[in-house]
Scaffold this active site. Structure first.
Site, PDB file in Angstrom:
ATOM      1  N   ASP A 153       0.833  -1.199   0.000  1.00  0.00           N
ATOM      2  CA  ASP A 153       0.000   0.000   0.000  1.00  0.00           C
ATOM      3  C   ASP A 153       0.869   1.251   0.000  1.00  0.00           C
ATOM      4  O   ASP A 153       1.870   1.328   0.713  1.00  0.00           O
ATOM      5  CB  ASP A 153      -0.887  -0.028   1.247  1.00  0.00           C
ATOM      6  CG  ASP A 153      -1.874   1.117   1.297  1.00  0.00           C
ATOM      7  OD1 ASP A 153      -2.738   1.180   0.401  1.00  0.00           O
ATOM      8  OD2 ASP A 153      -1.791   1.924   2.233  1.00  0.00           O
TER       9      ASP A 153
ATOM     10  N   GLU B 205      14.873 -14.912  -0.018  1.00  0.00           N
ATOM     11  CA  GLU B 205      15.262 -15.980   0.905  1.00  0.00           C
ATOM     12  C   GLU B 205      14.324 -17.186   0.794  1.00  0.00           C
ATOM     13  O   GLU B 205      14.653 -18.284   1.255  1.00  0.00           O
ATOM     14  CB  GLU B 205      15.222 -15.477   2.356  1.00  0.00           C
ATOM     15  CG  GLU B 205      16.176 -14.335   2.670  1.00  0.00           C
ATOM     16  CD  GLU B 205      15.900 -13.738   4.054  1.00  0.00           C
ATOM     17  OE1 GLU B 205      15.050 -14.304   4.780  1.00  0.00           O
ATOM     18  OE2 GLU B 205      16.514 -12.716   4.383  1.00  0.00           O
TER      19      GLU B 205
END
Length: 575
Positions: free
Chosen positions: A208, A285
């Site tokens: 956002d 990751e």
């Protein structure tokens, strides 16, 4: 090298949780309701679901005021409900993207509560943007910035001794204090938040206000154009109109061609890109092509492309496309600008026509943007009201066009039903902060957030079993209900199903666009992966290719086609 990441070509369906489906009957949608209705999205043919905020929140801004980033608001359910939703979505082959709201928190968040109790200059205060006021007694705000929702962007706290204290920045509602992203502590907290949801299996985040977070050094005064859009894009349509840089004669310009205005000191600052890179490292990751999607109101596309460079986010919403009117020349220019800009950094272009912040495109495409600027909304006293039949016809044609473009597309809940904006909401039912902060001058976004209809004859049109609804549903919702369209050949729902099936069959999302010549200035014509797409935005019929060779057989039509000509406001796909 062939790239196969799912997000490059995905069709992503936005679920606005409070308005999608309500399992417990309290009038507010919830996670269990979403889970029960996921099969419908699988049948529709989308690839992923994006969930607007469901976190713990006072709900002053429909959940975009987050009080706990790592828990579910009890009104929506529990973390166990979220895990059940995730499992069911993945079982159906649907990816799940969740909202991240990093520019600001709720004023009820424990971080902010600690900040207002702590003394000036404390570690707790440094997590937000507190400043001393100007003038005698510090009674004037630190600068002249205005809130996106109307009114000043600063509010003053009262210290524990009862005396007026410092001011805090809130670019949105006063209950949404801006976080201080110059503070390393804040950055580390959000990395942990990302990992919390990634560990639960989410496939990515829609970020956002991804053009926010970092403010210009010194936070200088800035005078924005009047009637700026709801997200205050750096050079959006409303800024151009309000500043006089664009007049009514410019309504047929692509958003990418409009005058580029100065960047406000609170949007699109260079420091945001460092944050993007830190988050990208976190996602890298994890296995499974996790995705970061930027809600960045940045024009033109060549500037927006900076958000999706190889080491930053993966996608950015293409608001230039959303803001472009139903005009062939304008659409061609913004498509070209988008494909050029995003491909230059190795990212897919995205396409979007509606979301929870804008007037639904079944209404917007027949409105004059000059009279109805982005963020103002539309209501009983708006300067013009749409022709609903023309609006739906254009919406169907625009959707069929969008879903044929290469890249990734976003579908907002209910647009597959042809839902228009709910215009005649009672004033007392409105909940958008924009309505209150502008004293009713702007209607805001409630009209696109009304709970969607599932069954024509059921209570609340199938939203729940009790008939309760947090925003009142118009009586006309019955004609748009999913069960009244399912299996009906010419319905909007079946148009979307057919479009998505053909898009997948021909792999249009991974295709390449080739413009076709000879169709006139009011017609869009292109070929993508063996599919010819022709859209007529004009007022006269257009001749379609004749014969029985490739590119002559109609496989999709947004409205009836007869006699080898394409009527106005109609799109066809041919093979």
């Amino acid at each position: 090298m062939l790239t196969t990441e799912w997000w490059r070509s995905a069709v992503i369906y936005q679920v606005y949780p409070r308005s999608f489906a309500d399992a417990d009957g309290d009038g507010l949608g919830d996670l269990a309701g979403i889970t029960r209705r996921l099969d419908a999205l699988s049948v529709l043919g989308v690839d992923a679901v994006w969930l607007s905020p469901f976190y713990t929140s006072p709900q002053n801004d429909a959940g975009y005021d987050v009080a706990d980033y790592c828990d579910v608001d009890p009104r929506f359910g529990t973390l166990a409900d979220f895990d059940t939703l995730m499992a069911r979505a993945h079982e159906l082959g649907l990816k799940v993207i969740v909202d991240l709201v990093p520019n600001h928190s709720s004023d009820q968040h424990r971080w902010f509560q600690a900040a207002i109790r702590a003394p000036e200059g404390s570690e707790e205060r440094a997590r937000y943007i507190f400043r001393d006021g100007k003038g005698p007694g510090g009674d004037e705000a630190p600068n002249n910035w205005e809130s996106v929702f109307g009114g000043p962007a600063w509010s003053r706290i009262t210290d524990e001794n009862g005396k007026p204290g410092q001011w805090y920045l809130h670019l949105f509602d006063s209950s949404q204090p801006d976080l201080n992203w110059e503070n390393p502590w804040v950055r580390e907290q959000f990395k942990d938040i990302l990992r919390f949801w990634l560990d639960r299996g989410v496939d990515g985040f829609r970020v956002d206000v991804a053009h926010g977070m970092v403010k210009a050094a010194g936070m200088p005064d800035y005078m924005p154009p009047a009637n700026a859009g709801s997200m205050g894009g750096s050079a959006g349509l409303d800024d151009a109109l309000a500043s006089g840089a664009l007049d009514a004669s410019g309504m047929n310009e692509a958003a990418s061609d409009r005058p580029e205005l100065p960047t406000p000191p609170y949007w699109a600052q260079d420091g945001v890109h460092e944050i993007n890179r830190e988050w990208r490292e976190v996602l890298d990751e994890y296995d499974g092509d996790r995705v970061l999607v930027a809600e960045a109101w940045v024009d033109p596309p060549r500037k927006l492309a900076q958000w999706v460079r190889p080491d930053e986010m993966h996608q950015a919403f293409n608001f230039a496309y959303l803001e472009t009117p139903w005009n062939a020349d304008a659409i061609r220019r913004v498509v070209d600008a988008s494909l050029d800009a995003f491909s230059s950094v190795g990212a897919p272009s995205t396409w979007v026509l509606s979301n929870h912040d804008v007037i639904r495109h079944a209404t917007r495409l027949v409105l004059n943007p000059e009279l109805n600027p982005q963020g103002a909304g539309i209501g009983p006293n708006s300067p013009e009201h749409p022709d609903p039949e023309l609006g739906l016809r254009r919406a169907r044609a625009a959707s069929a066009l969008m879903l044929a473009l290469p890249g990734s597309a976003y579908v907002y809940q209910g647009e597959e039903l042809g839902l228009p904006e709910a215009i005649h909401l009672p004033d007392e039912s409105r909940q958008d902060p924009t309505w209150f902060r502008t004293d009713g001058e702007k209607y805001g976004r409630d009209g696109c957030r009304v709970p969607i209809p599932w069954e024509a004859e059921a209570p609340a049109f199938g939203f729940n079993d009790t008939g309760l609804s947090w925003l009142p549903q118009p009586e006309i919702w019955s004609q748009f209900a999913r069960d009244s369209q399912d299996g009906v050949p010419d319905s909007t729902l079946e148009l979307y199903k057919r479009s998505l099936a053909l898009r997948a069959e021909h792999d249009l999302g991974n295709g390449a666009l080739e413009w076709l010549q000879g169709y006139g200035s009011e017609t869009i014509a292109f070929r993508n992966s063996g599919v010819t797409v022709i859209a007529n935005t004009g007022t006269e019929s257009v001749q379609l290719p004749a014969g029985d060779g490739p590119g002559t057989r109609i496989v999709l039509q947004s409205a009836g086609v007869d006699g080898g000509t394409l009527p106005p406001d109609t799109t066809v796909w041919l093979v």
